[in-house]
Write a protein that holds these residues in place. Sequence first.
Motif, PDB file in Angstrom:
ATOM      1  N   VAL A 241      -5.847 -16.395  10.363  1.00 24.73           N
ATOM      2  CA  VAL A 241      -4.838 -15.342  10.515  1.00 24.73           C
ATOM      3  C   VAL A 241      -3.593 -15.678   9.695  1.00 24.73           C
ATOM      4  O   VAL A 241      -3.048 -14.823   8.979  1.00 24.73           O
ATOM      5  N   GLU A 242      -3.123 -16.909   9.789  1.00 27.39           N
ATOM      6  CA  GLU A 242      -1.924 -17.294   9.049  1.00 27.39           C
ATOM      7  C   GLU A 242      -2.161 -17.251   7.547  1.00 27.39           C
ATOM      8  O   GLU A 242      -1.285 -16.835   6.777  1.00 27.39           O
ATOM      9  N   LEU A 243      -3.358 -17.669   7.105  1.00 29.37           N
ATOM     10  CA  LEU A 243      -3.664 -17.620   5.678  1.00 29.37           C
ATOM     11  C   LEU A 243      -3.680 -16.181   5.176  1.00 29.37           C
ATOM     12  O   LEU A 243      -3.146 -15.879   4.097  1.00 29.37           O
ATOM     13  N   ALA A 244      -4.295 -15.259   5.917  1.00 31.28           N
ATOM     14  CA  ALA A 244      -4.368 -13.858   5.493  1.00 31.28           C
ATOM     15  C   ALA A 244      -2.968 -13.281   5.305  1.00 31.28           C
ATOM     16  O   ALA A 244      -2.671 -12.639   4.285  1.00 31.28           O
ATOM     17  N   ALA A 245      -2.091 -13.505   6.275  1.00 33.34           N
ATOM     18  CA  ALA A 245      -0.727 -12.977   6.180  1.00 33.34           C
ATOM     19  C   ALA A 245       0.040 -13.626   5.033  1.00 33.34           C
ATOM     20  O   ALA A 245       0.762 -12.945   4.285  1.00 33.34           O
ATOM     21  N   GLU A 246      -0.116 -14.928   4.883  1.00 33.34           N
ATOM     22  CA  GLU A 246       0.605 -15.630   3.814  1.00 33.34           C
ATOM     23  C   GLU A 246       0.121 -15.171   2.445  1.00 33.34           C
ATOM     24  O   GLU A 246       0.917 -15.010   1.504  1.00 33.34           O
ATOM     25  N   LEU A 247      -1.179 -14.936   2.301  1.00 31.65           N
ATOM     26  CA  LEU A 247      -1.719 -14.475   1.020  1.00 31.65           C
ATOM     27  C   LEU A 247      -1.227 -13.074   0.674  1.00 31.65           C
ATOM     28  O   LEU A 247      -1.052 -12.750  -0.504  1.00 31.65           O
ATOM     29  N   HIS A 248      -1.041 -12.225   1.666  1.00 35.89           N
ATOM     30  CA  HIS A 248      -0.519 -10.887   1.388  1.00 35.89           C
ATOM     31  C   HIS A 248       0.819 -10.990   0.670  1.00 35.89           C
ATOM     32  O   HIS A 248       1.047 -10.321  -0.356  1.00 35.89           O
TER      33      HIS A 248
ATOM     34  N   GLU B  55      -2.871  -5.405  10.232  1.00 35.22           N
ATOM     35  CA  GLU B  55      -3.257  -4.087   9.719  1.00 35.22           C
ATOM     36  C   GLU B  55      -2.093  -3.408   9.008  1.00 35.22           C
ATOM     37  O   GLU B  55      -2.290  -2.675   8.030  1.00 35.22           O
ATOM     38  N   LYS B  56      -0.852  -3.631   9.455  1.00 36.58           N
ATOM     39  CA  LYS B  56       0.311  -3.099   8.754  1.00 36.58           C
ATOM     40  C   LYS B  56       0.442  -3.707   7.358  1.00 36.58           C
ATOM     41  O   LYS B  56       0.999  -3.081   6.447  1.00 36.58           O
ATOM     42  N   LEU B  57      -0.071  -4.927   7.196  1.00 37.33           N
ATOM     43  CA  LEU B  57      -0.060  -5.583   5.886  1.00 37.33           C
ATOM     44  C   LEU B  57      -1.256  -5.173   5.033  1.00 37.33           C
ATOM     45  O   LEU B  57      -1.477  -5.734   3.953  1.00 37.33           O
ATOM     46  N   ASP B  58      -2.036  -4.220   5.509  1.00 43.59           N
ATOM     47  CA  ASP B  58      -3.219  -3.720   4.815  1.00 43.59           C
ATOM     48  C   ASP B  58      -4.290  -4.804   4.666  1.00 43.59           C
ATOM     49  O   ASP B  58      -5.016  -4.843   3.669  1.00 43.59           O
ATOM     50  N   ILE B  59      -4.357  -5.681   5.647  1.00 48.62           N
ATOM     51  CA  ILE B  59      -5.431  -6.684   5.691  1.00 48.62           C
ATOM     52  C   ILE B  59      -6.566  -6.110   6.518  1.00 48.62           C
ATOM     53  O   ILE B  59      -6.366  -5.658   7.643  1.00 48.62           O
ATOM     54  N   ARG B  60      -7.763  -6.098   5.958  1.00 48.41           N
ATOM     55  CA  ARG B  60      -8.921  -5.525   6.639  1.00 48.41           C
ATOM     56  C   ARG B  60      -9.458  -6.538   7.655  1.00 48.41           C
ATOM     57  O   ARG B  60      -9.970  -7.589   7.286  1.00 48.41           O
TER      58      ARG B  60
END
Length: 468
Positions: A215-222, A270-275
């Motif tokens: 979860v943290e990686l997905a947000a950080e990559l965005h 989802e607000k960050l457009d992460i699927r």
Amino acid sequence: MSRAMNKMLQRGAHATETATVVTEERPAQSGTPVHRIVIVGGGAGGLELATQLGDQLGHRGAAQVTLIEKARTHFWKPHLHEIAAGTVNLHAHAVDYLAQAHWHGFRYCMGEMTGLDRQRREVHVAPYIDAEQGEHVTGPRVFGYDTLVIAVGSLNNDFGTPGVQEHAIRLETPALAVQFHRRLVNACMRANAQSTALRPEQLQVAIIGAGATGVELAAELHHATRALVSYGLDHIDPERDIRLNLIEAGPRVLRALPERISAAATQLLEKLDIRVRTSARVTAVTAAGVQLANGETIPAELVVWAAGVKAPAFLAQLDGLESNDINQLVVKPTLQTTGDDTIFAIGDCAAAPWIGQDGNVPPRAQVAHQQAAHVLRQITGLLRGKPMKPWRYRDFGSLVSLGRHTTVGNLMGRLVGGNLWIDGLFARGMYMSLYKMHELALHGAWKTALGTAARFMFRRTVARVKLH
């Protein structure tokens, strides 16, 4: 287990015939043998314990403290996702084991534990070969101990999924996090330079496992990919071209944490457009993407495996010590192993009972921090003839970072009167304080404050994201 590790374990039984025995005799202080403490593993718990034992016992010759670790520098594992995204400079936060040992009264042995002789109280360490230079640095060695602490951490568990070894990167070490970031930068530069249309998998990232790391990686990559593209990669539209997929076999993200945290994290992702894909079991990883059990294929140029936890495989073959099905050493409430009271295990590699709860304590940094503090008291008490005491885990809650300015979680305990839900900048500050506690344990207040100030000023002179 790797072929190389198998060979080293096979050699372990004969190590005493060929190795240099580093501690052939006990070091003595005024004719009295000094207690030998060996700590294997320099992660959060192991390095904190070695540092504080060295400060309290090593400096004044009350014990000989030795840390065995195969890496040369230490980095706090919960922040590996920031190295992978390129938003944190590894060298600004890395701790050099040799310097730390010099400053804090313990010895550092560069190497990897491969075997144990409990009858002779000896730890076998494999030869160290520099992988980059191909240079043989040290030969096999044997270290004697009176008290042994095993703190070798954990690895991701791929459950034998085909293609993971060949096509996915695991965020287990700083080197692997750096490797992922380099591939990410290369992928963006390649896509920006090509004149043809992007292939379906290009600039697509699949993160398998929606625990805290995923979860943290997905947000950080965005945030990091948008910063990266802003440095002149004009042919890439991050909103159109970059896709982040977070894949979880279970019914929700962060399933080890309260449902409220899970729901809030999902909404923010989802607000960050992460699927976000839940109840989606991965059956194979290929060069072009990820295959799911329902037959669907998710295109992905970059795949990160962040699912499952297991301890290193060699622990299951450690001279009769009891281990569980994920290779963790089973310990008593005192954190001593069930088979040998002279051996402690702490951190992710220990199956420690959660007193007052069902099951074992979770694999978290705060667990390793608390266990290191407890074993410090146990060992110093042991040298004064005091009995062992049980360790009780104090759960202070869970915090998950979703980027530089967003954190969600809960705080627990007497300080907040039970269970307090927090988010936003206050939660972010609490999240950062966890790392500061680790730094304080390693460096003390003044060096932590100066280091924090220096890093803050340095960040004003460099790019927002690592560009190479």
